[in-house]
Design a protein around this motif. Structure first.
Motif, mmCIF file in Angstrom:
data_model
loop_
_atom_site.group_PDB
_atom_site.id
_atom_site.type_symbol
_atom_site.label_atom_id
_atom_site.label_comp_id
_atom_site.label_asym_id
_atom_site.label_seq_id
_atom_site.Cartn_x
_atom_site.Cartn_y
_atom_site.Cartn_z
ATOM 1 N N ARG A 1 0.842 -1.060 -0.052
ATOM 2 C CA ARG A 1 -0.047 0.317 0.040
ATOM 3 C C ARG A 1 0.862 1.406 0.014
ATOM 4 N NH1 ARG A 1 -5.190 -1.533 3.717
ATOM 5 N NH2 ARG A 1 -5.939 -3.116 2.204
ATOM 6 N N ALA A 2 2.168 1.174 0.808
ATOM 7 C CA ALA A 2 2.850 2.442 0.631
ATOM 8 C C ALA A 2 3.322 2.955 -0.538
ATOM 9 C CB ALA A 2 4.065 2.041 1.540
ATOM 10 N N PHE A 3 3.737 1.552 -1.575
ATOM 11 C CA PHE A 3 4.165 1.957 -2.851
ATOM 12 C C PHE A 3 3.030 3.001 -3.499
ATOM 13 C CE2 PHE A 3 3.803 0.890 -7.490
ATOM 14 C CZ PHE A 3 5.020 1.288 -7.921
ATOM 15 N N PHE A 4 1.856 2.374 -3.478
ATOM 16 C CA PHE A 4 0.672 2.972 -4.172
ATOM 17 C C PHE A 4 0.498 4.480 -3.609
ATOM 18 C CE2 PHE A 4 -0.165 -1.247 -5.023
ATOM 19 C CZ PHE A 4 -0.055 -1.332 -6.576
ATOM 20 N N GLU A 5 0.657 4.514 -2.499
ATOM 21 C CA GLU A 5 0.351 5.902 -1.700
ATOM 22 C C GLU A 5 1.393 6.678 -2.293
ATOM 23 O OE1 GLU A 5 -1.643 7.285 0.509
ATOM 24 O OE2 GLU A 5 -3.004 5.775 0.995
ATOM 25 N N ARG A 6 2.594 6.316 -2.576
ATOM 26 C CA ARG A 6 3.790 7.357 -2.984
ATOM 27 C C ARG A 6 3.452 7.619 -4.691
ATOM 28 N NH1 ARG A 6 6.794 3.572 -0.668
ATOM 29 N NH2 ARG A 6 7.418 2.688 -2.478
ATOM 30 N N LEU B 1 0.898 7.628 -6.378
ATOM 31 C CA LEU B 1 -0.694 8.131 -6.347
ATOM 32 C C LEU B 1 -0.586 9.537 -5.670
ATOM 33 C CD1 LEU B 1 -2.651 4.814 -6.948
ATOM 34 C CD2 LEU B 1 -1.653 6.434 -8.616
ATOM 35 N N SER B 2 0.230 9.800 -5.247
ATOM 36 C CA SER B 2 0.254 10.966 -4.248
ATOM 37 C C SER B 2 -0.168 12.214 -4.927
ATOM 38 C CB SER B 2 1.594 11.155 -3.425
ATOM 39 O OG SER B 2 1.643 12.618 -2.941
ATOM 40 N N LEU C 1 -0.600 10.512 -14.142
ATOM 41 C CA LEU C 1 -1.421 9.824 -15.314
ATOM 42 C C LEU C 1 -0.514 8.605 -15.818
ATOM 43 C CD1 LEU C 1 -2.332 12.812 -17.521
ATOM 44 C CD2 LEU C 1 -3.843 11.378 -16.259
ATOM 45 N N GLN C 2 0.749 8.590 -15.830
ATOM 46 C CA GLN C 2 1.590 7.362 -16.120
ATOM 47 C C GLN C 2 0.997 6.294 -15.058
ATOM 48 O OE1 GLN C 2 5.521 8.962 -16.704
ATOM 49 N NE2 GLN C 2 5.508 8.762 -18.620
ATOM 50 N N ALA C 3 1.220 6.726 -13.703
ATOM 51 C CA ALA C 3 0.841 5.856 -12.707
ATOM 52 C C ALA C 3 -0.535 5.116 -12.712
ATOM 53 C CB ALA C 3 1.112 6.589 -11.243
ATOM 54 N N LEU C 4 -1.448 6.000 -13.089
ATOM 55 C CA LEU C 4 -2.677 5.624 -13.098
ATOM 56 C C LEU C 4 -3.086 4.610 -14.228
ATOM 57 C CD1 LEU C 4 -4.506 8.773 -12.391
ATOM 58 C CD2 LEU C 4 -4.924 6.921 -10.914
ATOM 59 N N GLU C 5 -2.505 4.881 -15.508
ATOM 60 C CA GLU C 5 -2.619 3.962 -16.507
ATOM 61 C C GLU C 5 -1.591 2.599 -16.567
ATOM 62 O OE1 GLU C 5 -0.959 6.244 -19.991
ATOM 63 O OE2 GLU C 5 -2.628 8.026 -19.834
ATOM 64 N N ALA D 1 -8.473 4.591 -1.171
ATOM 65 C CA ALA D 1 -8.013 5.998 -0.792
ATOM 66 C C ALA D 1 -7.230 6.938 -1.751
ATOM 67 C CB ALA D 1 -7.483 6.025 0.674
ATOM 68 N N PRO D 2 -5.983 6.504 -2.222
ATOM 69 C CA PRO D 2 -5.430 7.260 -3.138
ATOM 70 C C PRO D 2 -6.100 7.615 -4.335
ATOM 71 C CG PRO D 2 -3.956 5.404 -2.338
ATOM 72 C CD PRO D 2 -5.420 5.178 -1.984
ATOM 73 N N LEU D 3 -6.852 6.560 -4.806
ATOM 74 C CA LEU D 3 -7.507 7.026 -6.091
ATOM 75 C C LEU D 3 -8.749 7.900 -5.655
ATOM 76 C CD1 LEU D 3 -7.643 3.255 -7.344
ATOM 77 C CD2 LEU D 3 -6.280 5.373 -8.281
ATOM 78 N N VAL D 4 -9.680 7.995 -4.595
ATOM 79 C CA VAL D 4 -10.427 8.508 -4.085
ATOM 80 C C VAL D 4 -9.816 10.260 -4.169
ATOM 81 C CG1 VAL D 4 -11.869 9.507 -2.314
ATOM 82 C CG2 VAL D 4 -11.921 7.012 -3.109
ATOM 83 N N ARG D 5 -8.867 10.348 -3.479
ATOM 84 C CA ARG D 5 -8.344 11.823 -3.592
ATOM 85 C C ARG D 5 -7.782 12.130 -5.071
ATOM 86 N NH1 ARG D 5 -5.369 9.362 0.943
ATOM 87 N NH2 ARG D 5 -3.577 8.763 -0.304
ATOM 88 N N LEU D 6 -7.305 11.370 -5.654
ATOM 89 C CA LEU D 6 -7.131 11.813 -7.216
ATOM 90 C C LEU D 6 -8.101 12.036 -7.756
ATOM 91 C CD1 LEU D 6 -4.028 9.638 -8.099
ATOM 92 C CD2 LEU D 6 -4.056 11.892 -7.323
ATOM 93 N N ALA D 7 -9.327 11.348 -7.736
ATOM 94 C CA ALA D 7 -10.782 11.672 -8.387
ATOM 95 C C ALA D 7 -11.169 13.313 -7.937
ATOM 96 C CB ALA D 7 -11.777 10.795 -8.057
ATOM 97 N N GLN D 8 -10.494 13.917 -7.025
ATOM 98 C CA GLN D 8 -10.925 15.190 -6.655
ATOM 99 C C GLN D 8 -9.798 16.278 -6.990
ATOM 100 O OE1 GLN D 8 -12.640 15.226 -2.551
ATOM 101 N NE2 GLN D 8 -11.916 13.021 -2.424
ATOM 102 N N HIS D 9 -8.775 15.637 -8.128
ATOM 103 C CA HIS D 9 -7.514 16.468 -8.196
ATOM 104 C C HIS D 9 -7.998 17.839 -9.291
ATOM 105 C CE1 HIS D 9 -3.750 17.168 -10.241
ATOM 106 N NE2 HIS D 9 -3.111 16.749 -9.438
#
Length: 161
Positions: A21-26, A28-29, A38-42, A54-62
């Protein structure tokens, strides 16, 4: 030599297998740049059912529309019914048509009767493509009287759907 995208994809796959999870938090920060996000999400691909949203929820409000769109697409792939209220809230405030369309698609993918009211409300969206996504989501429940009534109202829709 591998390209950055191929390397990232391999790292993402390894992190998914480890449940890191820490990797994805980093990666997708929200502090990452738009291009990196965008590269990470793809690179996420298919996500495990227990993926922490949670990291994706935050980015959905970017602030950047493309990041919001990619984050909502990733969230939709989770098919996590616990995200229904979040999708509804975002749909109510989202101004970008493509993101609204993806939010409606995400709601429809949940295939839960709890989503019917949000999908029925989306039938009034000014964008016909959002309306079509709502119809697609509602077709799963076409035998439901509430859905039949909502779809029947479209016979007088200005876009002649």
């Amino acid at each position: 030599m591998l390209s950055y995208g191929m390397e990232l994809r391999a790292l993402v796959e390894q992190a998914k297998q480890r449940g890191d999870r820490a990797f994805f938090e980093r990666i997708l920060s929200p502090e990452q740049g738009v291009k990196a996000l965008l590269q990470a999400l793809e690179s996420l691909g298919r996500l495990p059912a227990d993926f922490e949203p949670a990291p994706l929820v935050r980015l959905a409000q970017h602030p950047h529309e493309d990041v919001r769109l990619a984050a909502v697409k990733a969230l939709a792939r989770l098919e996590n019914r616990g995200l229904l209220n979040f999708f509804r809230e975002r749909l109510g405030i989202e101004t970008a048509t493509l993101v609204r369309r993806e939010l409606v698609s995400a709601i429809g993918r949940l295939r839960t009767t709890d989503a019917i009211s949000a999908l029925a409300q989306s039938l009034a969206d000014p964008d016909p493509k959002v309306v079509v996504q709502a119809i697609r989501g509602l077709m799963v429940f076409r035998e439901c009287a509430e859905v039949q009534q909502a779809l029947h109202a479209l016979t007088t829709h200005p876009s002649e759907l």
